[in-house]
Design a protein around this motif. Structure first.
Motif, short mmCIF file in Angstrom:
data_model
loop_
_atom_site.label_atom_id
_atom_site.label_comp_id
_atom_site.label_asym_id
_atom_site.label_seq_id
_atom_site.Cartn_x
_atom_site.Cartn_y
_atom_site.Cartn_z
N GLN A 8 -3.09 21.19 5.93
CA GLN A 8 -3.45 20.71 7.27
C GLN A 8 -4.32 21.74 8.00
N ASN A 9 -5.22 21.22 8.83
CA ASN A 9 -6.15 22.04 9.62
C ASN A 9 -7.13 22.82 8.74
N SER A 10 -7.22 22.45 7.47
CA SER A 10 -8.19 23.09 6.59
C SER A 10 -9.33 22.13 6.28
N LEU A 11 -10.31 22.61 5.55
CA LEU A 11 -11.43 21.77 5.15
C LEU A 11 -11.00 20.66 4.19
N PHE A 12 -9.79 20.82 3.63
CA PHE A 12 -9.31 19.87 2.63
C PHE A 12 -8.18 18.99 3.17
N SER A 13 -8.08 18.89 4.50
CA SER A 13 -6.97 18.15 5.10
C SER A 13 -7.00 16.66 4.74
N ASP A 14 -8.17 16.14 4.40
CA ASP A 14 -8.26 14.72 4.03
C ASP A 14 -7.55 14.44 2.71
N TYR A 15 -7.25 15.49 1.94
CA TYR A 15 -6.62 15.31 0.64
C TYR A 15 -5.14 15.71 0.65
N LYS A 16 -4.55 15.77 1.85
CA LYS A 16 -3.18 16.27 1.96
C LYS A 16 -2.15 15.36 1.29
N ASN A 17 -2.51 14.12 1.03
CA ASN A 17 -1.58 13.19 0.38
C ASN A 17 -1.68 13.25 -1.14
N MET A 18 -2.60 14.07 -1.65
CA MET A 18 -2.76 14.22 -3.10
C MET A 18 -2.01 15.48 -3.53
N ALA A 19 -0.87 15.28 -4.17
CA ALA A 19 0.05 16.38 -4.48
C ALA A 19 -0.62 17.48 -5.29
N TRP A 20 -1.42 17.14 -6.30
CA TRP A 20 -2.01 18.17 -7.15
C TRP A 20 -3.08 18.96 -6.42
N VAL A 21 -3.72 18.33 -5.43
CA VAL A 21 -4.66 19.07 -4.60
C VAL A 21 -3.91 20.10 -3.76
N VAL A 22 -2.77 19.69 -3.22
CA VAL A 22 -1.93 20.60 -2.44
C VAL A 22 -1.48 21.78 -3.29
N ILE A 23 -1.07 21.51 -4.53
CA ILE A 23 -0.60 22.57 -5.43
C ILE A 23 -1.74 23.53 -5.76
N ALA A 24 -2.90 22.96 -6.12
CA ALA A 24 -4.05 23.81 -6.47
C ALA A 24 -4.49 24.65 -5.27
N TYR A 25 -4.49 24.03 -4.10
CA TYR A 25 -4.89 24.74 -2.88
C TYR A 25 -3.90 25.87 -2.57
N THR A 26 -2.63 25.62 -2.82
CA THR A 26 -1.59 26.64 -2.60
C THR A 26 -1.82 27.83 -3.51
N VAL A 27 -2.13 27.57 -4.78
CA VAL A 27 -2.34 28.66 -5.74
C VAL A 27 -3.55 29.50 -5.33
N VAL A 28 -4.63 28.85 -4.91
CA VAL A 28 -5.82 29.59 -4.48
C VAL A 28 -5.51 30.38 -3.21
N THR A 29 -4.75 29.77 -2.29
CA THR A 29 -4.34 30.47 -1.07
C THR A 29 -3.51 31.70 -1.40
N LEU A 30 -2.66 31.58 -2.41
CA LEU A 30 -1.82 32.69 -2.85
C LEU A 30 -2.68 33.90 -3.23
N PHE A 31 -3.69 33.68 -4.06
CA PHE A 31 -4.54 34.80 -4.48
C PHE A 31 -5.42 35.28 -3.33
N ALA A 32 -5.81 34.35 -2.47
CA ALA A 32 -6.60 34.76 -1.30
C ALA A 32 -5.78 35.62 -0.36
N LYS A 33 -4.47 35.34 -0.27
CA LYS A 33 -3.58 36.11 0.60
C LYS A 33 -3.52 37.57 0.16
N SER A 34 -3.51 37.79 -1.16
CA SER A 34 -3.45 39.17 -1.66
C SER A 34 -4.70 39.94 -1.25
N PHE A 35 -5.86 39.30 -1.36
CA PHE A 35 -7.10 39.96 -0.95
C PHE A 35 -7.14 40.13 0.58
N ALA A 36 -6.72 39.10 1.30
CA ALA A 36 -6.79 39.14 2.76
C ALA A 36 -5.93 40.27 3.33
N SER A 37 -4.73 40.43 2.81
CA SER A 37 -3.84 41.48 3.32
C SER A 37 -4.39 42.87 3.00
#
Length: 596
Positions: free
Chosen positions: A310-339
């Motif tokens: 939600q509130n991301s560029l991909f919010s239109d795909y929030k009902n697609m479970a595998w998109v949510v999972i893939a986005y979560t994994v990418v966010t996970l690695f982005a979090k390590s760089f961001a911190s």
């Protein structure tokens, strides 16, 4: 303080030592440190969330979300400006490593400005969107409170160290409203070798800090309705633990890589621009990276599994479970760089919070992904909590802290068995690859880490070469002869003489036995210049070498004394085993029961 204040304080301390034993006085000071630590934790949380809510909710502007692109940059820049302008040359370090270094190398002394500077800079950094946590700064602030309280009352090293640990425990306890986790954190990270009496001051400080913080800032960090875990899911908790353990190894290695990247940039403001702009772009693509990231984890715990999209560029795909999972994994690695970009770019914070968020994201992606296969139906919030505990255990090498912290802040005591399993496996995987945590790796490499497994090496690591350096030697010049310096040689109280040229370079040494033999005519050379008589020492000591290396050189060559030179081979003096042993005994007395 002027002389009269010092004198008055000395009188108070003298009276106190007569009337109150050190043990009882330590309990009283633990109360004081706990209260102040709780106030500091409440202030930091309140100030940070005030800044964040003002920027996110109170400012009503059509384009304000675009403004988020530069908010992290502004926060890091303000933090750097504060340090450079208001601290006037003093360094503001972040993380837990400097606290451990203070115990190992600085007699548990922490600069007083850290009491407030850690709060100001971390609140600005995180409040403006810096992707790091508040826990390390509040632990640092609490440690500074404890250290300076002990120093103010003239306590010894072991009492100051205990109060420092009490302050850190109070900070963690107040930040999470988790007194048990705060106490265990202090024991696991700062006091690995402790005795049972150490529990009492730590318990008092942690409990009081939790009460004070809860009174002033009652909002819990997380809340969830924990359900019983199922035995059938135990295999999947093991799989999660392996994934989390491997990720903690990756994050620890990435920490060193990113630190090297930023070390190549000498201008602090260039670091700000690079980290701030990069962080802004990452937050624009992955909004969950803004600030600590706890809000996203809480939404997942509440069952809102599409919250991360939600509130991301991909919010239109929030009902697609595998998109949510893939986005979560990418966010996970982005979090390590961001911190890591936030911390190395000049912001103040720690990886304590990011560890929890990354672990929670791993747990969510794993459980939610398994559920999509239809093979099994896992309780997603339970796996989120287990992932958080496992990440903390692996990254910090603190399995008990991870276990009790998650159990306390989520009320998940019904998950104790899965939490125990995940934290222990994650820790063992990380420890099997990396001997030291991200907090202690640098200190271990530099020889500045206390080792309770090797007490002799621990004491040696605490010595500084300049404190055992002896300089009262007769210096001989290369063009002089034994006959020229006959009187100085005879009356010298030392049996070794350095030969040093006009530039201060050490050319060699001579022992008194040989010089006396020459002067008495038993050996030729009374008119020979010292540069021709000079002997090469068995070895030399560089001024930057630690005492463990010094003793290994002495033992290897079976010598009692060696010359010390600087990096340019200029003579500085000698170091002897006698001076090292004297200092060793003094340090043992100062350390007291911590090395018993």
């Amino acid at each position: 303080m002027n002389y009269s204040i010092y004198k008055k304080l000395d009188q108070i301390n003298h009276w106190r030592m007569k009337k109150i034993s050190n043990r009882n006085f330590l309990i009283i000071l633990a109360f004081v440190v706990g209260v102040i630590g709780g106030l500091a934790a409440a202030l930091l949380k309140g100030l940070t969330h005030f800044i964040a809510s003002t920027l996110q909710n109170d400012i009503d502007w059509h384009f304000k979300y675009s403004f988020y692109l530069i908010l992290p940059l502004i926060g890091i820049l303000l933090s750097v400006i504060y340090v450079r302008k208001f601290l006037k040359g003093k360094r503001l370090e972040h993380g837990i490593t400097p606290i451990i270094y203070s115990i190992s190398r600085k007699s548990s002394r922490i600069e007083p400005h850290n009491i407030y500077s850690q709060i100001v800079t971390s609140a600005i950094t995180v409040g403006f969107g810096g992707s790091c946590g508040l826990e390390a700064p509040i632990a640092y602030s609490g440690s500074a409170i404890g250290s300076n309280t002990g120093r103010f009352f003239g306590l010894q090293y072991k009492e100051i160290t205990m109060l420092l640990a009490c302050g850190a425990a109070a900070g963690i306890s107040g930040a999470f409203n988790s007194p048990i986790a705060g106490m265990i954190f202090a024991i696991e990270i700062l006091l690995p070798e402790f005795s049972i009496p150490a529990f009492i001051p730590l318990l008092i400080s942690a409990a009081l800090a939790s009460v004070i913080s809860r009174l002033l800032y009652s909002e819990p960090l997380f809340h969830t309705a924990t359900t019983e875990w199922e035995v059938e899911a135990l295999f999947f908790y093991v799989l999660l633990a392996v994934l989390v353990g491997l990720y903690t190894v990756y994050f620890a290695k990435l920490t060193g890589v990113v630190k090297k990247w930023f070390s190549r940039v000498s201008n602090p403001y260039n670091k700000v621009w690079f980290s701030g702009i990069s962080l802004g772009l990452m937050i624009f693509i992955f909004p969950a990276l803004y600030g600590e990231g706890y809000l996203t984890i809480q939404q997942i715990l509440d069952g809102k599994f599409d919250a991360i999209v939600q509130n991301s560029l991909f919010s239109d795909y929030k009902n697609m479970a595998w998109v949510v999972i893939a986005y979560t994994v990418v966010t996970l690695f982005a979090k390590s760089f961001a911190s890591l970009f936030t911390l190395n770019g000049g912001g103040n914070g720690g990886v304590f919070g990011p560890s929890l968020v990354m672990g929670g994201l791993i747990g969510f992606a794993f459980a939610y992904g398994m559920n999509q296969t239809g093979v099994v139906m896992l309780n997603v919030p339970n796996f989120v909590m287990a992932g958080m505990a496992g990440a903390l255990a692996g990254i910090m090498h603190a399995p008990l802290t991870g276990l009790f912290l998650i159990a306390e802040i989520t009320g998940g005591y019904t998950l104790m068995v899965p939490l125990m399993l995940v934290t222990s496996i994650s820790y063992l995987i990380n420890r099997s690859v990396l001997k030291h945590s991200i907090y202690t790796k640098v200190l271990a490499e530099s020889g500045d880490l206390l080792s309770y497994e090797d007490k002799d090496r621990t004491v040696l690591s605490m010595m500084k070469l300049r404190y055992v350096l002896e300089t009262n030697f007769v210096v001989l010049r290369p063009g002089e002869t034994p006959n020229d310096r006959k009187s100085d040689i005879i009356h010298s109280k030392r049996n070794i003489f350095p030969i040093v040229d006009e530039k201060g370079l050490l050319l060699g040494i001579l022992y008194s036995e040989r010089l006396f033999s020459i002067l008495l005519g038993e050996e030729e050379g009374v008119e020979k210049s010292f540069d021709k008589l000079a002997q090469k020492p068995n070895d030399i000591i560089k001024e930057r070498e630690n005492m463990d290396i010094v003793m290994s050189k002495m033992n290897r060559d079976d010598v009692w004394i060696l010359p010390v030179v600087d990096e340019d081979n200029r003579y500085l003096g000698f170091v002897s085993k006698s001076s090292v042993f004297n200092k060793y005994r003094a340090l043992l007395v100062r350390q007291g029961h911590y090395l018993e």
